[in-house]
Each structure stands twice: as C-alpha cells, then as structure tokens.
Design an enzyme around this catalytic site. Structure first.
Site, PDB file in Angstrom:
ATOM      1  N   ASP A 175       0.829  -1.209   0.000  1.00 21.81           N
ATOM      2  CA  ASP A 175       0.000   0.000   0.000  1.00 21.81           C
ATOM      3  C   ASP A 175       0.860   1.254   0.000  1.00 21.81           C
ATOM      4  OD1 ASP A 175      -2.265  -1.520   0.024  1.00 21.81           O
ATOM      5  OD2 ASP A 175      -2.723  -1.224   2.143  1.00 21.81           O
ATOM      6  N   ASP A 203       0.130  -0.365   5.935  1.00 21.70           N
ATOM      7  CA  ASP A 203      -0.993  -1.113   5.379  1.00 21.70           C
ATOM      8  C   ASP A 203      -2.282  -0.451   5.850  1.00 21.70           C
ATOM      9  OD1 ASP A 203      -2.048  -3.105   3.823  1.00 21.70           O
ATOM     10  OD2 ASP A 203      -2.081  -4.608   5.402  1.00 21.70           O
ATOM     11  N   LYS A 261      -6.210  -0.361   6.276  1.00 26.88           N
ATOM     12  CA  LYS A 261      -7.318  -1.287   6.375  1.00 26.88           C
ATOM     13  C   LYS A 261      -8.607  -0.532   6.714  1.00 26.88           C
ATOM     14  CE  LYS A 261      -4.832  -4.980   5.737  1.00 26.88           C
ATOM     15  NZ  LYS A 261      -4.937  -5.761   4.471  1.00 26.88           N
TER      16      LYS A 261
END
Length: 349
Positions: free
Chosen positions: A255, A268, A270
């Site tokens: 990412d 990352d 989420k």
C-alpha cells in the site's frame, strides 16, 4: 412468711457490711438461723453454671446425636471435582490454539534485513514515490499464501459457521444467502479501493478524479478517520507498488512505504466496520506486513531497506483510526511466523 424472707434478702444485698449486726438480732437467731447462714454463703461463693443439655432426654435423642456426630464427608480433590463436572456438564473442550508457529523454527532462516543490499549514499533525484506494476508470474502472492495456510482453528470456525447456516437455511437457502451478501462484500471491497485511491491522491497532491468524487460520500468517513494519522506520515517512498522476494520467490502489492513519526515503515491501510483497538484484532495482517518488509529488503528495485511496520484501521463512521506500530523486534517475530506459513504453503504445493 415469704414476704419476710424477701425483705431479709433485700436487706442483705443492700447492706452487706451490717451482716454481723443482723446475726445478733434475737429474732433472726430464733426464727431463721438456717436461712441466714445459707444466704450469707451464697453471697460469698461462685454460682454454679447450669448446663442446659443435661436436662435433655439422652436416651430419646441418642440415635439423632449418633447420626450427626458419626457422619463424615470425604475431602474433594481435583480428580473428584473433574469427575463431577464431567457427569453434570460433559467432558471439557480440550481444543487448544495451535502452537506450531510459536515453537517451530523455520528451516530456511532468511533474515528480514538483507545484509548484502547496498544502499546508495545519494537518494534518487525523483521526488515521486515508486509505483511498480504487479506482473503475472508463477510466484504465489502473500495474500494467497496466507489464505491457504489458515490455522485449523480459523478453518474450523469458518466451516462451523457454514454448516450452521446450511442447517438453518438449507443448502438452497444458503446459496441464495451468499448471492445476496456478495454485493455487500463487493461494495466493501470497492470502498476500500476508492479509499486507497483517495489516499494516493492526497500523498501525490493531486485532484480527486471524477469517479472518486462520485464515491466521496462512501469514503468520507474513512478519510476523516485517518486524518490524525496522516499528520505523522512523511517522505512517501512507494505507493501501491509491487514487491518481490528474489530468494524466497513470493510477491505482493504494498500500500505505502513512508516515514511514520520519523521511522520508515511499510504502511498497510485497512477499513473496518468494527473497532480493532489491538494488534491481535487484525489477525494475519502483521504477517502480511512482515512479508512485504522482507520482500522490499530483498528486491533490487528498491534502494532502501525497511525495519518497521504500521497497520492503520480506518472506520466508516469517521471515528479515529487505530494505528498499530510494529517496531523492529515485533517485525522480526512476525517474520519468523511468516517463514513458517510460507514453508507450509510450499509443502502443500
């Protein structure tokens, strides 16, 4: 006569010092010699305590007394308690979380940090983050490896949920349910895609595209959720960029790689409907981040190495996101777990 005796006793109790004088009175000597002596004796002696149990008919209640005094209970032990619980509630659930990844040591101990990688003294002249497209190869992805090596406990819960739904809805009903719920998950997936695209635009200081503007209502909560985290993110080095571990032969799509509070991290992003305030609530995400860190450090396309990770859980309702920072020691622990999952996948395939 009774009244005379009572008066005499009251007089003795009130004026004990005049006891000798009273004994010299002729009336007392002649009429009450025994009474006077008995009363004076009671004043100077200790009254005997009467035991009420002596008046109980021992013969009548001897069977009851014997049954009470002779009854003994055996002392309980852990074994007897366990037997009693088994009888009442059935045997205990002896399932324990798998400890395979905790106790085993990876066969191929490839280090997380690449000791052979040379970092240039001068950074790249381009200020734009790296963005390498993901190519189709025979290498398995990090996501695929994690999905096919889920723990028996995770598989058990998924299968139990499926069987429970089939029992309640029937096989046809369950298939209809999955068809109806699929658009919901597809919508969540698209929202995640739009959220990542919006973050990329923010980092690149670009205008949001028309399509993303149409979906702005759906992702506005997520963007509000991560505002306090974005303030601590700087020096973005990679966005939605493919990484490949040249030694272990796996790949993935990162990412973001940027500094978080001064530490270079694989970040990352989420999205979640439910709060995840602790790192353990993110399930296999820490292993995913560790796998990406190791891949970057062994990928010749990247002229830097990473030792930290960050998982940011954003919420649709706009509540503050939970950032879970992974320091080098924690990343090393999850790297070893990832190596075990990778070995398991390779053994199966």
């Amino acid at each position: 006569m009774f009244l005379v005796r009572m008066k005499f006793l009251q007089l003795l109790s009130r004026k004990p010092g005049k006891l000798g004088m009273l004994f010299q009175i002729p009336f007392c000597q002649n009429q009450f010699p025994y009474l006077c002596l008995a009363t004076s004796t009671c004043l100077y002696s200790k009254k005997k305590k009467v035991n009420g149990y002596e008046q109980v008919d021992q013969e009548k209640y001897k069977n009851l007394v014997y049954s009470v005094t002779s009854y003994k209970t055996s002392a309980q032990t852990p074994e007897t308690i366990l037997e009693e619980d088994n009888l009442l509630y059935g045997p205990p659930d002896k399932h324990r979380p798998p400890v395979k990844a905790e106790t085993k040591t990876p066969k191929n101990c490839v280090p997380l940090i690449n000791p052979d990688k040379r970092i240039p003294l001068l950074s790249s002249e381009s200020n734009l983050p790296m963005k390498i497209s993901l190519q189709k190869t025979k290498m398995p992805s990090v996501t695929r490896i994690l999905q096919q090596t889920m723990s028996p406990q995770q598989v058990f819960y998924l299968e139990r949920w499926k069987q429970k739904m089939i029992q309640e809805l029937g096989k046809d009903g369950f298939e209809e349910y999955t068809k109806r719920v699929f658009p919901f998950f597809l919508d969540l997936f698209l929202q995640g895609e739009f959220f990542h695209a919006a973050l990329e635009s923010i980092f690149l200081s670009e205008e949001v595209t028309t399509k993303e503007q149409r979906e702005d209502v759906a992702i506005s909560g997520y963007l509000s959720s991560v505002q306090h985290v974005l303030k601590d993110v700087s020096e973005v080095k990679a966005l939605e960029s493919a990484v490949q571990h040249e030694t272990l032969q796996y790949l993935g799509l990162v990412d973001c790689v940027a500094k978080y509070r001064g530490q270079l991290c694989v970040i990352d992003w989420k999205t979640s409907e439910k709060p995840k305030p602790f790192l353990k609530n993110t399930f296999d995400n820490p292993l995913q981040v560790a796998a990406y860190i190791g891949a970057i450090n062994h990928d010749a396309n990247y002229d830097f190495q990473v030792s930290c990770g960050l998982i940011v859980v954003a919420y649709k309702n706009g509540s503050p996101a939970h950032p879970h920072f992974m320091d080098p020691d924690l990343c090393s622990q999850y790297w070893n777990k990832w190596l075990l999952r990778l070995e398991e996948y390779m053994d199966k395939n």
